[in-house]
Scaffold this motif. Structure first.
Motif, PDB file in Angstrom:
ATOM      1  N   ASN A   1      38.338  37.375  32.877  1.00 48.30           N
ATOM      2  CA  ASN A   1      38.588  37.003  34.269  1.00 48.30           C
ATOM      3  C   ASN A   1      39.757  37.741  34.906  1.00 48.30           C
ATOM      4  OD1 ASN A   1      36.427  35.270  34.427  1.00 48.30           O
ATOM      5  ND2 ASN A   1      37.605  33.457  33.874  1.00 48.30           N
ATOM      6  N   ILE A   2      40.785  38.090  34.128  1.00 43.16           N
ATOM      7  CA  ILE A   2      41.925  38.803  34.715  1.00 43.16           C
ATOM      8  C   ILE A   2      41.505  40.186  35.215  1.00 43.16           C
ATOM      9  CG2 ILE A   2      44.156  39.885  34.213  1.00 43.16           C
ATOM     10  CD1 ILE A   2      44.907  37.448  32.593  1.00 43.16           C
ATOM     11  N   PRO A   3      40.866  41.044  34.383  1.00 39.72           N
ATOM     12  CA  PRO A   3      40.437  42.347  34.906  1.00 39.72           C
ATOM     13  C   PRO A   3      39.442  42.236  36.060  1.00 39.72           C
ATOM     14  CG  PRO A   3      40.376  42.331  32.502  1.00 39.72           C
ATOM     15  CD  PRO A   3      40.599  40.923  32.943  1.00 39.72           C
ATOM     16  N   LEU A   4      38.483  41.290  35.940  1.00 43.15           N
ATOM     17  CA  LEU A   4      37.490  41.130  37.005  1.00 43.15           C
ATOM     18  C   LEU A   4      38.136  40.706  38.318  1.00 43.15           C
ATOM     19  CD1 LEU A   4      34.240  39.402  35.655  1.00 43.15           C
ATOM     20  CD2 LEU A   4      34.419  41.504  36.999  1.00 43.15           C
ATOM     21  N   ALA A   5      39.012  39.719  38.243  1.00 37.06           N
ATOM     22  CA  ALA A   5      39.674  39.226  39.449  1.00 37.06           C
ATOM     23  C   ALA A   5      40.498  40.327  40.109  1.00 37.06           C
ATOM     24  CB  ALA A   5      40.566  38.027  39.112  1.00 37.06           C
ATOM     25  N   ILE A   6      41.180  41.126  39.300  1.00 33.38           N
ATOM     26  CA  ILE A   6      42.013  42.212  39.830  1.00 33.38           C
ATOM     27  C   ILE A   6      41.149  43.265  40.510  1.00 33.38           C
ATOM     28  CG2 ILE A   6      43.376  44.206  39.077  1.00 33.38           C
ATOM     29  CD1 ILE A   6      44.831  42.292  37.149  1.00 33.38           C
ATOM     30  N   CYS A   7      40.079  43.698  39.869  1.00 34.04           N
ATOM     31  CA  CYS A   7      39.226  44.752  40.440  1.00 34.04           C
ATOM     32  C   CYS A   7      38.544  44.289  41.733  1.00 34.04           C
ATOM     33  CB  CYS A   7      38.183  45.195  39.418  1.00 34.04           C
ATOM     34  SG  CYS A   7      38.874  46.082  38.011  1.00 34.04           S
TER      35      CYS A   7
ATOM     36  N   SER B   1      52.241  33.769  30.224  1.00 33.15           N
ATOM     37  CA  SER B   1      52.541  33.827  31.648  1.00 33.15           C
ATOM     38  C   SER B   1      53.882  34.530  31.855  1.00 33.15           C
ATOM     39  CB  SER B   1      52.576  32.411  32.232  1.00 33.15           C
ATOM     40  OG  SER B   1      51.320  31.770  32.081  1.00 33.15           O
ATOM     41  N   GLY B   2      54.163  34.882  33.110  1.00 37.91           N
ATOM     42  CA  GLY B   2      55.472  35.460  33.410  1.00 37.91           C
ATOM     43  C   GLY B   2      55.457  36.867  33.949  1.00 37.91           C
ATOM     44  N   ALA B   3      54.317  37.576  33.816  1.00 36.55           N
ATOM     45  CA  ALA B   3      54.139  38.918  34.400  1.00 36.55           C
ATOM     46  C   ALA B   3      55.288  39.860  34.035  1.00 36.55           C
ATOM     47  CB  ALA B   3      53.945  38.814  35.906  1.00 36.55           C
ATOM     48  N   HIS B   4      55.971  40.451  35.061  1.00 37.35           N
ATOM     49  CA  HIS B   4      56.977  41.484  34.813  1.00 37.35           C
ATOM     50  C   HIS B   4      57.976  41.052  33.744  1.00 37.35           C
ATOM     51  CE1 HIS B   4      55.520  41.902  38.880  1.00 37.35           C
ATOM     52  NE2 HIS B   4      56.428  41.123  39.399  1.00 37.35           N
TER      53      HIS B   4
ATOM     54  N   GLY C   1      48.099  41.845  30.617  1.00 36.29           N
ATOM     55  CA  GLY C   1      47.782  40.420  30.661  1.00 36.29           C
ATOM     56  C   GLY C   1      46.778  39.982  29.616  1.00 36.29           C
ATOM     57  N   THR C   2      45.892  40.906  29.204  1.00 31.19           N
ATOM     58  CA  THR C   2      44.901  40.545  28.186  1.00 31.19           C
ATOM     59  C   THR C   2      45.404  40.804  26.768  1.00 31.19           C
ATOM     60  OG1 THR C   2      43.892  42.726  28.468  1.00 31.19           O
ATOM     61  CG2 THR C   2      42.919  40.906  29.688  1.00 31.19           C
TER      62      THR C   2
ATOM     63  N   PHE D   1      49.861  41.468  41.240  1.00 29.69           N
ATOM     64  CA  PHE D   1      50.390  41.054  39.936  1.00 29.69           C
ATOM     65  C   PHE D   1      50.526  39.543  39.800  1.00 29.69           C
ATOM     66  CE2 PHE D   1      53.640  42.850  42.795  1.00 29.69           C
ATOM     67  CZ  PHE D   1      54.291  41.694  43.172  1.00 29.69           C
ATOM     68  N   TYR D   2      50.201  38.770  40.841  1.00 27.42           N
ATOM     69  CA  TYR D   2      50.501  37.340  40.796  1.00 27.42           C
ATOM     70  C   TYR D   2      49.648  36.576  39.789  1.00 27.42           C
ATOM     71  CZ  TYR D   2      53.928  37.216  44.513  1.00 27.42           C
ATOM     72  OH  TYR D   2      55.073  37.376  45.251  1.00 27.42           O
ATOM     73  N   LEU D   3      48.442  37.004  39.540  1.00 26.66           N
ATOM     74  CA  LEU D   3      47.623  36.299  38.551  1.00 26.66           C
ATOM     75  C   LEU D   3      48.250  36.386  37.164  1.00 26.66           C
ATOM     76  CD1 LEU D   3      45.032  34.661  38.206  1.00 26.66           C
ATOM     77  CD2 LEU D   3      43.831  36.797  37.731  1.00 26.66           C
ATOM     78  N   ASN D   4      48.972  37.482  36.886  1.00 21.96           N
ATOM     79  CA  ASN D   4      49.622  37.638  35.591  1.00 21.96           C
ATOM     80  C   ASN D   4      50.777  36.671  35.395  1.00 21.96           C
ATOM     81  OD1 ASN D   4      48.279  40.314  36.289  1.00 21.96           O
ATOM     82  ND2 ASN D   4      48.800  40.658  34.150  1.00 21.96           N
ATOM     83  N   PHE D   5      51.272  36.083  36.469  1.00 19.22           N
ATOM     84  CA  PHE D   5      52.319  35.074  36.331  1.00 19.22           C
ATOM     85  C   PHE D   5      51.789  33.815  35.658  1.00 19.22           C
ATOM     86  CE2 PHE D   5      54.541  37.368  39.834  1.00 19.22           C
ATOM     87  CZ  PHE D   5      55.785  37.490  39.215  1.00 19.22           C
ATOM     88  N   LEU D   6      50.476  33.577  35.710  1.00 19.26           N
ATOM     89  CA  LEU D   6      49.910  32.346  35.149  1.00 19.26           C
ATOM     90  C   LEU D   6      48.780  32.627  34.167  1.00 19.26           C
ATOM     91  CD1 LEU D   6      47.432  31.350  37.726  1.00 19.26           C
ATOM     92  CD2 LEU D   6      49.653  31.820  38.689  1.00 19.26           C
TER      93      LEU D   6
END
Length: 504
Positions: free
Chosen positions: A267-273, A109-112, A103-104, A252-257
């Protein structure tokens, strides 16, 4: 539509309600001085708190409250069940960290779908979004919505049974409300998700705290001989894995947006952890709490474990538990639709879905068509009696493509070594996660060939669909004209236009 010779109406054109048509931007003075804040794009409104709420709020659904017996049933012992809950949490964290790198480094957007497209090309990416659109997402939304309808009505009808028609009506209303909110405002959708996430965490604490009090009082008899071996087939472990990973699904839902996340590199790594730590600890302690009150046999016999737990410890206060379960289901619905709509938008932008799904509402700045496309399919699923079986058919497809996306991370390390990677994980993490997913998927073909085979067949329908709808460009002219006219009509009705370019 003589005023608009283009196949679709662009975001520079303004909807004129008085003429029910479109006029050029020169005729509207507001367009002359359009500020960046008013550009028709998806805004970066997902903060760290909202990101955490999307992940936690989507992961924690009905499963942990209603029926966490899938793992116990297939592992056979209390000890192995708790080990499996922990292992699925750690494995989900490995997958989430891999997605944090993707994601970084791929800021789309769109994930998988996006990651498979970048690594392996359009065909497998199309198959992924095809299965998501026609079956996985409508069925998953219908299942969680039915749980919402059942548990929101339970305090009203207790101790009698709930009429099925009442559940269907309330479920349909719940789906309608969620899709309306997602269509009207990104900010209000995110605020609602934050509120519902705190409700979920409160519900888990209502179970964990009394359970820990029981544990400290010495209620440990169900943990004696926790690893005593019973007759459990090794072939049951893939099904236990599916149950556990399904409970954790949502990391994985945050990676959709990604495109809507503020400062995604941080924010993506922090939110995931943060999210995975909270959920894993919460899930394990919740299961420990259950076993302080119920034996393994009682847990397997319970239709709603959290309700049984509450009735034994809380007396009249137990009526609050169904309400919390209903709110939890509502939050999962909200987060899932919020995220997956972006998947359809991105796939449409790439030419893999109808063009209308890539468009944005001119004032609300929401992906309105990509949200409501799920509505008729989801409501239809409510009236199918075998939607739970349908989800079982396609569990393997979800983990096959997630495993493929993480394999793409490893492939991109060698294919594009110079790609910027603000967040980079040790290679053994994606390697172990991808191998585990693909190994379990392969093992499930052996342990449950009928359901997995049906899911495999449904997935394969994406291949002819790809060549028919995407590759075949010599479609009849009347078909192209009809599709163009339908797109313009829908644009007028929905008040949507193609998004403008971001200035990032």
């Amino acid at each position: 539509m003589s005023t608009c010779p283009l196949s679709t109406i662009s975001s520079g054109d303004h909807i004129n309600a008085g003429t029910n048509g479109f006029v050029p931007p020169a005729a509207d003075s507001r367009q002359q001085s359009k500020s960046p804040a008013n550009k028709v794009v998806l805004k970066k409104k997902v903060t760290l708190l909202r990101g955490v709420s999307i992940i936690i709020g989507t992961i924690i659904g009905a499963g942990i409250f209603i029926s966490p017996k899938g793992i116990l049933q297939h592992t056979g012992t209390v000890g192995m069940a708790l080990v499996m809950w922990t292992a699925c949490g750690v494995l989900s964290l490995f997958g989430a960290l891999s997605y944090a790198e993707l994601g970084t480094s791929i800021k789309k957007s769109g994930a998988h779908y996006t990651y498979i497209l970048e690594a392996f090309g359009p065909l497998p990416a199309f198959v992924r979004v095809w299965v998501e659109l026609i079956v996985i997402r409508p069925a998953a939304t219908a299942v969680i919505a039915l749980a919402f309808g059942q548990y929101i009505l339970q305090p009203i009808f207790m101790p009698c049974g709930i009429p099925e028609i009442a559940i269907k009506i309330v479920t349909t209303i719940g789906i309608t409300v969620v899709m309306y909110i997602n269509s009207m405002s990104v900010s209000w959708t995110a605020r609602l998700q934050i509120f519902l996430t705190f409700c979920k965490l409160a519900a888990i604490l209502i179970i964990i705290i009394p359970g820990m009090m029981q544990l400290f009082k010495g209620q440990t008899e169900h943990f004696n001989q926790a690893f005593r071996v019973k007759e459990v087939s090794v072939m049951g472990f893939p099904l236990a894995f599916y149950s556990g990973m399904y409970a954790y699904a949502g990391w994985f839902y945050l990676n959709f947006l990604t495109e809507e996340v503020e400062n995604p590199e941080k924010n993506i790594p922090l939110a995931i952890c943060i999210s995975m730590a909270v959920v894993t600890v919460g899930y394990v302690l919740t299961n420990v709490a259950y076993f302080t009150v119920m034996s393994p046999e009682e847990l397997l016999a319970s239709e709603a474990v959290a309700v049984t737990f509450a009735e034994r410890l809380m007396g009249k206060f137990s009526i609050a538990v169904p309400i919390f379960v209903a709110l939890s289901c509502f939050g999962s619905m909200n987060g899932g639709i919020f995220a997956v709509a972006r998947l359809f938008l991105v796939a449409s932008r790439e030419g893999h879905l109808p063009e209308i799904l890539s468009m944005i509402h001119v004032r609300k700045h929401t992906p309105l068509p990509a949200v409501i496309v799920l509505y008729p399919l989801t409501v239809l699923m409510l009236f199918l009696s075998d939607i739970y079986s349908l989800l079982n058919f396609l569990s393997f497809a979800r983990w096959l493509f997630i495993g493929l996306a993480v394999t793409g991370l490893i492939y991109l390390r060698y294919k594009r070594p110079d790609m910027p990677r603000p967040f980079k994980v040790p290679l053994f993490i994606p390697a172990f996660f991808a191998f585990t997913c693909l190994f379990i998927v392969a093992l499930s073909l052996y342990s449950d060939p009928i359901n997995t085979g049906i899911g495999f067949a449904i997935t394969l329908t994406g291949i002819p669909a790809y060549y028919l709808f995407v590759v075949w460009d010599k479609k009849p002219k009347y078909f192209k004209r009809m599709m163009g006219s339908m797109t313009k009509i829908l644009q007028i009705i929905l008040e949507v236009v193609p998004p403008e370019q971001h200035d990032d």
